[in-house]
Design an enzyme around this catalytic site. Structure first.
Site, mmCIF file in Angstrom:
data_model
loop_
_atom_site.group_PDB
_atom_site.id
_atom_site.type_symbol
_atom_site.label_atom_id
_atom_site.label_comp_id
_atom_site.label_asym_id
_atom_site.label_seq_id
_atom_site.Cartn_x
_atom_site.Cartn_y
_atom_site.Cartn_z
ATOM 1 N N GLU A 1 91.745 52.795 18.496
ATOM 2 C CA GLU A 1 93.021 53.393 18.987
ATOM 3 C C GLU A 1 94.103 52.922 17.324
ATOM 4 O O GLU A 1 94.641 52.244 17.082
ATOM 5 C CB GLU A 1 93.087 52.396 19.916
ATOM 6 C CG GLU A 1 92.807 53.170 20.702
ATOM 7 C CD GLU A 1 92.464 51.504 22.162
ATOM 8 O OE1 GLU A 1 91.698 51.446 22.658
ATOM 9 O OE2 GLU A 1 93.462 51.375 22.808
ATOM 10 N N CYS B 1 101.283 50.583 16.006
ATOM 11 C CA CYS B 1 100.185 49.853 15.767
ATOM 12 C C CYS B 1 99.687 50.511 15.203
ATOM 13 O O CYS B 1 98.015 51.595 15.944
ATOM 14 C CB CYS B 1 100.780 49.426 17.415
ATOM 15 S SG CYS B 1 99.384 48.032 17.903
ATOM 16 N N CYS C 1 85.886 44.332 17.705
ATOM 17 C CA CYS C 1 86.745 42.310 17.217
ATOM 18 C C CYS C 1 85.903 41.351 17.485
ATOM 19 O O CYS C 1 85.414 41.503 18.251
ATOM 20 C CB CYS C 1 87.758 42.526 17.583
ATOM 21 S SG CYS C 1 89.024 40.560 16.808
ATOM 22 N N CYS D 1 88.121 36.874 22.342
ATOM 23 C CA CYS D 1 88.963 36.607 23.321
ATOM 24 C C CYS D 1 88.385 36.505 24.816
ATOM 25 O O CYS D 1 88.473 38.228 24.690
ATOM 26 C CB CYS D 1 90.694 36.607 22.848
ATOM 27 S SG CYS D 1 91.481 36.228 20.922
ATOM 28 N N CYS E 1 90.802 40.179 26.230
ATOM 29 C CA CYS E 1 90.739 41.314 25.247
ATOM 30 C C CYS E 1 90.404 42.320 25.180
ATOM 31 O O CYS E 1 88.878 42.164 25.222
ATOM 32 C CB CYS E 1 91.379 41.259 24.413
ATOM 33 S SG CYS E 1 91.905 42.185 22.832
ATOM 34 N N CYS F 1 95.712 46.610 24.171
ATOM 35 C CA CYS F 1 94.576 47.056 23.127
ATOM 36 C C CYS F 1 93.574 47.211 23.170
ATOM 37 O O CYS F 1 92.746 46.373 23.249
ATOM 38 C CB CYS F 1 95.719 45.963 22.184
ATOM 39 S SG CYS F 1 94.682 44.876 21.604
HETATM 40 N N1 SAH Z 1 93.636 39.969 16.843
HETATM 41 C C1 SAH Z 1 95.157 39.913 16.301
HETATM 42 C C2 SAH Z 1 95.919 41.062 16.736
HETATM 43 C C3 SAH Z 1 95.367 42.102 17.580
HETATM 44 S S1 SAH Z 1 95.960 41.997 19.309
HETATM 45 C C4 SAH Z 1 95.606 38.809 17.660
HETATM 46 O O1 SAH Z 1 95.089 38.749 18.213
HETATM 47 O O2 SAH Z 1 96.527 38.062 17.728
HETATM 48 C C5 SAH Z 1 97.281 41.783 18.975
HETATM 49 C C6 SAH Z 1 98.116 41.141 20.463
HETATM 50 O O3 SAH Z 1 97.770 42.028 21.731
HETATM 51 C C7 SAH Z 1 97.788 39.404 20.790
HETATM 52 O O4 SAH Z 1 98.222 39.747 20.553
HETATM 53 C C8 SAH Z 1 97.821 40.118 22.084
HETATM 54 O O5 SAH Z 1 97.416 38.459 22.592
HETATM 55 C C9 SAH Z 1 97.934 41.197 22.638
HETATM 56 N N2 SAH Z 1 96.765 41.713 23.647
HETATM 57 C C10 SAH Z 1 95.370 41.838 23.952
HETATM 58 N N3 SAH Z 1 94.520 41.767 24.803
HETATM 59 C C11 SAH Z 1 95.490 42.358 26.220
HETATM 60 C C12 SAH Z 1 95.945 42.615 27.357
HETATM 61 N N4 SAH Z 1 95.019 42.435 28.007
HETATM 62 N N5 SAH Z 1 97.583 42.353 27.775
HETATM 63 C C13 SAH Z 1 98.343 41.978 27.132
HETATM 64 N N6 SAH Z 1 97.913 41.833 26.073
HETATM 65 C C14 SAH Z 1 97.579 41.920 25.480
HETATM 66 FE FE1 SF4 Z 2 90.444 40.182 18.484
HETATM 67 FE FE2 SF4 Z 2 91.404 40.632 20.918
HETATM 68 FE FE3 SF4 Z 2 91.013 38.324 20.063
HETATM 69 FE FE4 SF4 Z 2 92.599 39.790 19.159
HETATM 70 S S1 SF4 Z 2 93.319 39.431 21.650
HETATM 71 S S2 SF4 Z 2 91.910 38.226 18.542
HETATM 72 S S3 SF4 Z 2 91.635 41.643 18.395
HETATM 73 S S4 SF4 Z 2 89.516 39.676 20.714
#
Ligand code: SAH
Ligand code: SF4
Length: 356
Positions: free
Chosen positions: A92, A105, A112, A116, A119, A341
């Protein structure tokens, strides 16, 4: 022979590649100009380049290896692209419009491994890293899309916050920066580029030692280890006592402000107590910190979480502010499309599974 993306080459590498194959040095400058200034989408459109050189390029490189699978346009001007890579994997890319410019972005990995718990990108394990060329090509594709609309709009800012952990694909990420930063090419200034990491402390040291002015964002999401490990598994490998010294090293070395991202999850990490802990954690680096509070974007598969209430968000923000922490609440872009994302990709993969 396996083709790769032409956008993976820096200008010096392109020059070396062509001269090694008997082409004159000025050809490389012409090709570079066609790629990044005139932005053609086919090698054969490079009118002043000799046919032999074009044949060489066509034989070895893709100029368009990404295929647009889905393009979603939001009412606020956000455009979300789902691209299919040559090997069929989906990624994406999002274009966002701000008053200061157009920001893209980008994705750095297919899936990944950081996992987390909130996510959508982490729902699917990492399949592979993207090459530097595939990361650059996302921007080129968006730029070609803008070019085709004939409005003379330029991508001016980049956030490396799409699918994947950029610091887990470090050298390709650095290659990507070198190409988009090139003054004779896209010329996107380092200060207009932000890379976000979940906190791979060892790579933060490396990044601090690079001689570049790219902005760093760290996804903190919790002010203590217990909560952080619950939200982000990576905190087991890089707990706060490893992460914070890496951040201090970065600040000392670069004197550049860091953004801390903090996703607000209802009744999980959004109490006043956590706001106070966060302010204490950052108190000795207040002058070089900015906390970006991110309202959680619900993901179907993570139904244990909900978005914090407006009241809780405001209280959290005010608690930080009162303690002298610079902070803001992220304004949502494209909330009427699959904005968080990884959401568009995970939905498409689910859809493909149902229909196949
Ligand atoms: N992996 C890196 C960069 C990609 S994620 C990282 O984690 O920093 C980038 C941002 O998207 C992160 O700060 C994460 O908190 C946010 N993000 C991911 N899932 C999300 C969600 N469901 N709602 C809001 N922000 C989200
Ligand atoms: Fe990976 Fe999503 Fe965590 Fe960023 S927020 S490190 S993309 S699992």
């Amino acid at each position: 022979m396996n083709k790769t993306s032409i956008y993976g080459l820096t200008s010096d590498q392109l020059t070396a590649w062509l001269t090694e194959r008997g082409q004159k040095k000025f050809r490389a400058a012409q090709v570079w100009d066609w790629l990044y200034k005139k932005r053609v989408t086919d090698f054969s459109q490079m009118k002043n380049v000799n046919t032999e050189c074009i044949a060489l390029l066509e034989e070895s490189f893709y100029i368009q290896s990404l295929k647009e699978e889905v393009v979603q346009k939001s009412e606020d001007g956000t455009i979300k692209f789902l691209f299919k890579l040559q090997d069929g994997n989906l990624i994406e890319t999002v274009l966002m419009r701000f008053n200061y410019g157009l920001s893209v972005c980008v994705t750095t990995q297919v899936g990944c491994n950081i996992g987390c718990t909130f996510c959508a990108s982490g729902l699917l394990k990492k399949n592979r890293d993207l090459s530097g060329g595939e990361i650059v090509e996302q921007i080129m594709n968006v730029q070609h899309h803008l070019d085709s609309m004939g409005k003379d709009e330029r991508v001016s800012h980049i956030v490396v916050m799409g699918i994947g952990e950029p610091f887990d694909n470090y050298s390709n990420m650095m290659d990507f920066f070198r190409v988009i930063n090139d003054q004779k090419g896209l010329s996107i200034g380092a200060r207009h580029i932000t890379v976000s990491t979940s906190g791979l402390a060892n790579k933060i040291y490396d990044f601090a030692d690079e001689d570049i002015q790219i902005n760093l964002a760290v996804s903190l999401h919790a002010p203590n280890n217990e909560l952080r490990t619950q939200i982000m598994k990576i905190n087991r490998a890089y707990p706060l006592e490893k992460l914070m010294p890496a951040i201090d090293y970065y600040l000392e070395k670069t004197n550049r402000r860091i953004t801390f991202e903090y996703i607000l999850l209802k009744d999980v990490n959004d109490h006043k107590e956590e706001a106070i802990q966060l302010a204490n954690l950052l108190s000795n680096k207040r002058h070089l910190s900015y906390v970006n509070l991110i309202p959680y974007n619900p993901v179907d598969e993570h139904n244990q979480y909900e978005r914090s209430t407006k009241k809780a968000i405001v209280e959290f923000y005010e608690t930080l502010l009162k303690r002298g922490i610079n902070c803001g609440v992220r304004v949502e872009q494209g909330s009427d499309i699959d904005a968080a994302c990884g959401q568009l990709r995970s939905k498409q993969i689910k859809k493909d599974k149902v229909t196949n």
